[in-house]
Design a protein around this motif. Structure first.
Motif, PDB file in Angstrom:
ATOM      1  N   THR A  73      -9.869 -57.341 -17.782  1.00  0.00           N
ATOM      2  CA  THR A  73      -9.851 -56.277 -16.779  1.00  0.00           C
ATOM      3  C   THR A  73      -8.849 -56.549 -15.661  1.00  0.00           C
ATOM      4  O   THR A  73      -8.434 -57.685 -15.426  1.00  0.00           O
ATOM      5  CB  THR A  73     -11.247 -56.095 -16.154  1.00  0.00           C
ATOM      6  OG1 THR A  73     -11.673 -57.345 -15.564  1.00  0.00           O
ATOM      7  CG2 THR A  73     -12.260 -55.674 -17.212  1.00  0.00           C
ATOM      8  N   ILE A  74      -8.478 -55.454 -14.999  1.00  0.00           N
ATOM      9  CA  ILE A  74      -7.577 -55.493 -13.848  1.00  0.00           C
ATOM     10  C   ILE A  74      -8.331 -54.961 -12.637  1.00  0.00           C
ATOM     11  O   ILE A  74      -8.969 -53.899 -12.714  1.00  0.00           O
ATOM     12  CB  ILE A  74      -6.336 -54.617 -14.096  1.00  0.00           C
ATOM     13  CG1 ILE A  74      -5.544 -55.127 -15.305  1.00  0.00           C
ATOM     14  CG2 ILE A  74      -5.447 -54.557 -12.859  1.00  0.00           C
ATOM     15  CD1 ILE A  74      -4.438 -54.190 -15.753  1.00  0.00           C
ATOM     16  N   ASN A  75      -8.265 -55.677 -11.521  1.00  0.00           N
ATOM     17  CA  ASN A  75      -8.864 -55.211 -10.279  1.00  0.00           C
ATOM     18  C   ASN A  75      -7.927 -54.181  -9.650  1.00  0.00           C
ATOM     19  O   ASN A  75      -6.858 -54.520  -9.143  1.00  0.00           O
ATOM     20  CB  ASN A  75      -9.103 -56.385  -9.321  1.00  0.00           C
ATOM     21  CG  ASN A  75      -9.923 -55.980  -8.114  1.00  0.00           C
ATOM     22  OD1 ASN A  75      -9.877 -54.830  -7.656  1.00  0.00           O
ATOM     23  ND2 ASN A  75     -10.705 -56.911  -7.584  1.00  0.00           N
ATOM     24  N   ILE A  76      -8.336 -52.919  -9.715  1.00  0.00           N
ATOM     25  CA  ILE A  76      -7.469 -51.833  -9.237  1.00  0.00           C
ATOM     26  C   ILE A  76      -7.208 -51.950  -7.743  1.00  0.00           C
ATOM     27  O   ILE A  76      -6.118 -51.620  -7.256  1.00  0.00           O
ATOM     28  CB  ILE A  76      -8.104 -50.468  -9.550  1.00  0.00           C
ATOM     29  CG1 ILE A  76      -8.348 -50.329 -11.057  1.00  0.00           C
ATOM     30  CG2 ILE A  76      -7.204 -49.328  -9.089  1.00  0.00           C
ATOM     31  CD1 ILE A  76      -9.142 -49.101 -11.428  1.00  0.00           C
ATOM     32  N   ASN A  77      -8.199 -52.417  -7.003  1.00  0.00           N
ATOM     33  CA  ASN A  77      -8.060 -52.493  -5.544  1.00  0.00           C
ATOM     34  C   ASN A  77      -6.984 -53.498  -5.122  1.00  0.00           C
ATOM     35  O   ASN A  77      -6.394 -53.359  -4.046  1.00  0.00           O
ATOM     36  CB  ASN A  77      -9.402 -52.886  -4.914  1.00  0.00           C
ATOM     37  CG  ASN A  77     -10.482 -51.854  -5.192  1.00  0.00           C
ATOM     38  OD1 ASN A  77     -10.215 -50.648  -5.197  1.00  0.00           O
ATOM     39  ND2 ASN A  77     -11.714 -52.301  -5.436  1.00  0.00           N
ATOM     40  N   GLU A  78      -6.732 -54.505  -5.955  1.00  0.00           N
ATOM     41  CA  GLU A  78      -5.737 -55.517  -5.631  1.00  0.00           C
ATOM     42  C   GLU A  78      -4.413 -55.294  -6.366  1.00  0.00           C
ATOM     43  O   GLU A  78      -3.439 -56.010  -6.133  1.00  0.00           O
ATOM     44  CB  GLU A  78      -6.273 -56.910  -5.978  1.00  0.00           C
ATOM     45  CG  GLU A  78      -7.530 -57.286  -5.204  1.00  0.00           C
ATOM     46  CD  GLU A  78      -8.088 -58.643  -5.626  1.00  0.00           C
ATOM     47  OE1 GLU A  78      -7.508 -59.258  -6.556  1.00  0.00           O
ATOM     48  OE2 GLU A  78      -9.091 -59.080  -5.042  1.00  0.00           O
ATOM     49  N   PHE A  79      -4.391 -54.319  -7.261  1.00  0.00           N
ATOM     50  CA  PHE A  79      -3.200 -54.092  -8.076  1.00  0.00           C
ATOM     51  C   PHE A  79      -2.178 -53.264  -7.292  1.00  0.00           C
ATOM     52  O   PHE A  79      -2.544 -52.254  -6.668  1.00  0.00           O
ATOM     53  CB  PHE A  79      -3.582 -53.362  -9.372  1.00  0.00           C
ATOM     54  CG  PHE A  79      -2.488 -53.324 -10.395  1.00  0.00           C
ATOM     55  CD1 PHE A  79      -2.291 -54.397 -11.256  1.00  0.00           C
ATOM     56  CD2 PHE A  79      -1.649 -52.214 -10.500  1.00  0.00           C
ATOM     57  CE1 PHE A  79      -1.285 -54.362 -12.209  1.00  0.00           C
ATOM     58  CE2 PHE A  79      -0.643 -52.180 -11.441  1.00  0.00           C
ATOM     59  CZ  PHE A  79      -0.455 -53.257 -12.299  1.00  0.00           C
ATOM     60  N   PRO A  80      -0.889 -53.646  -7.309  1.00  0.00           N
ATOM     61  CA  PRO A  80       0.132 -52.953  -6.499  1.00  0.00           C
ATOM     62  C   PRO A  80       0.597 -51.631  -7.132  1.00  0.00           C
ATOM     63  O   PRO A  80       1.784 -51.457  -7.472  1.00  0.00           O
ATOM     64  CB  PRO A  80       1.267 -53.975  -6.441  1.00  0.00           C
ATOM     65  CG  PRO A  80       1.149 -54.740  -7.717  1.00  0.00           C
ATOM     66  CD  PRO A  80      -0.325 -54.810  -8.018  1.00  0.00           C
TER      67      PRO A  80
END
Length: 420
Positions: A73-80
């Motif tokens: 998974t990718i943390n959307i809140n931290e993704f640029p």
């Protein structure tokens, strides 16, 4: 070097003492022509199918897909996301969730994948173009969550999109360890209303169902998480696998993200499929090359008969000071000329046939009444194939002519020596 070619050219065009040699020579040219025509046309058909498949992949695949190197998974809140959106040429950046799922409709069920996409996914015109029964693309509204299955998945589940309140039940694995292996304890489930179906590549049609991102996120307890981030480039509807703009954007995204993410273009997303298509084309090329080698035996026969027919000319040339190498070069060039003339004629006929098929679709798929994506065999002429076929003909013709001329001349000289 000009003298052997000049004499070989005269031998090719001049009338032979025996009419049978003329007939065999023309048979050799025609056989090479037919083999060359088959090579260029069949390779063009493979190119055509590759273009059709690539276009279908392009319809439903992002230009760039971003996944984590480690984990799922990718943390959307931290993704640029905003930084990527600011790159010149980038149109859309969408987080998505893709997960294996079990789909049920009444007494029918099918295993596949559910893909959660945001409402703005309908902004992508090429994705909207895959919807069969409508040009609109609605994934959710205030009252309902909609699922859009592929045509193959809809068929397996027996879904009738024209029937009111058609729905599909979706089961996805729960996060963490389940207490027991049962649908209730191991899977989360929800329902999607189905009013539309998409159709693109068969493999995708048979396994994928689109769903609202927020609905799937809640179902899987993926709060603020995604499995992929999809990037769509301003490509004016063209495939961007080899586009310089795409390569530049891909490089910029890699610089922004660092080593923790994989950034894959459409070729890398479907690497196995593209490699398989290349392998199939290579296999067909090798088979047709073998056919061309078989056709070259006619050249060997024609050249052998010509050497026998020109024994007096060979004796006269040697009396005038020509050595054995010069005589060999004459007949090597003769065999090469037969191959090249047949090859060029085959290429011309093949190119004309490909262009006619490309513009008029003379050769149809089936009887023209089947449910095919395209009506006629697709073809695409590539200059690389033309060059490859011509080089193949030249190499095979040169090898056949070299060995035939060498063996025949040497044998003739041995016979002459023994006669003395």
């Amino acid at each position: 070097m000009r003298l052997p070619v000049f004499i070989a050219q005269r031998y090719l065009l001049a009338k032979k003492s025996h009419n049978l040699i003329n007939i065999v020579t023309w048979i050799s040219i025609i056989s090479i022509c037919v083999a060359t025509f088959a090579m260029i046309f069949v390779l063009s058909v493979f190119n055509g199918f590759n273009v059709v498949i690539s276009d279908m992949i392009h319809q439903f695949s992002p230009d760039l897909n971003i996944r984590p190197v480690k984990g799922k998974t990718i943390n959307i809140n931290e993704f640029p996301i905003e930084k990527i959106k600011d790159i010149d040429g980038v149109d859309y950046v969408f987080p998505t969730i893709t997960e294996d799922a079990l789909f049920k409709n009444s007494n029918k069920q099918q295993i596949g994948q559910v893909k959660g996409v945001p409402d703005d996914y309908n902004m992508i015109s090429r994705v909207r173009g895959t919807i069969l029964n409508d040009t609109t693309f609605t994934i959710s509204n205030d009252n309902y969550n909609f699922g859009i299955p592929g045509a193959g998945m809809a068929y397996f589940l027996g879904i009738n999109i024209y029937q009111p309140f058609s729905s599909v039940q979706v089961y996805v694995p729960k996060r963490g360890n389940a207490s027991s292996f049962s649908l209730e304890n191991s899977f989360s489930n929800g329902n999607l209303l189905v009013t539309k179906v998409f159709s693109t590549q068969q493999e995708v049609d048979e396994r994928l169902v689109l769903a609202p991102f927020t609905w799937l996120s809640d179902l899987m307890e993926y709060d603020g998480l995604a499995t992929d981030v999809e990037v769509f480039v301003n490509d004016n509807g063209q495939r961007t696998t080899d586009n310089r703009l795409l390569k530049s954007i891909k490089k910029e995204i890699k610089n922004i993200l660092g080593e923790g993410y994989k950034v894959q273009d459409q070729y890398e997303q479907q690497e196995t499929l593209y490699k398989m298509m290349k392998a199939e084309k290579l296999a067909v090329y090798l088979i047709l090359t073998f056919v061309l080698i078989m056709a070259t035996f006619n050249v060997i026969g024609s050249l052998s008969m010509l050497i026998i027919d020109k024994r007096k000319d060979i004796t006269l040339l040697k009396a005038m000071g020509a050595d054995t190498n010069l005589v060999k070069k004459i007949f090597i060039n003769e065999g090469l000329l037969i191959s090249v003339v047949g090859g060029v004629l085959g290429l011309i006929v093949g190119i004309i046939a490909v262009l006619i098929q490309q513009h008029f679709g003379i050769i149809r798929l089936g009887n023209g009444e089947g449910n095919y994506i395209i009506d006629a065999y697709p073809v695409a002429l590539e200059m690389a194939d033309v060059i490859l076929v011509f080089v193949t003909i030249t190499i095979i013709g040169s090898i056949a002519s070299f060995f035939t001329a060498n063996k025949s001349i040497e044998k003739m000289e041995d016979v002459s020596l023994n006669a003395r």
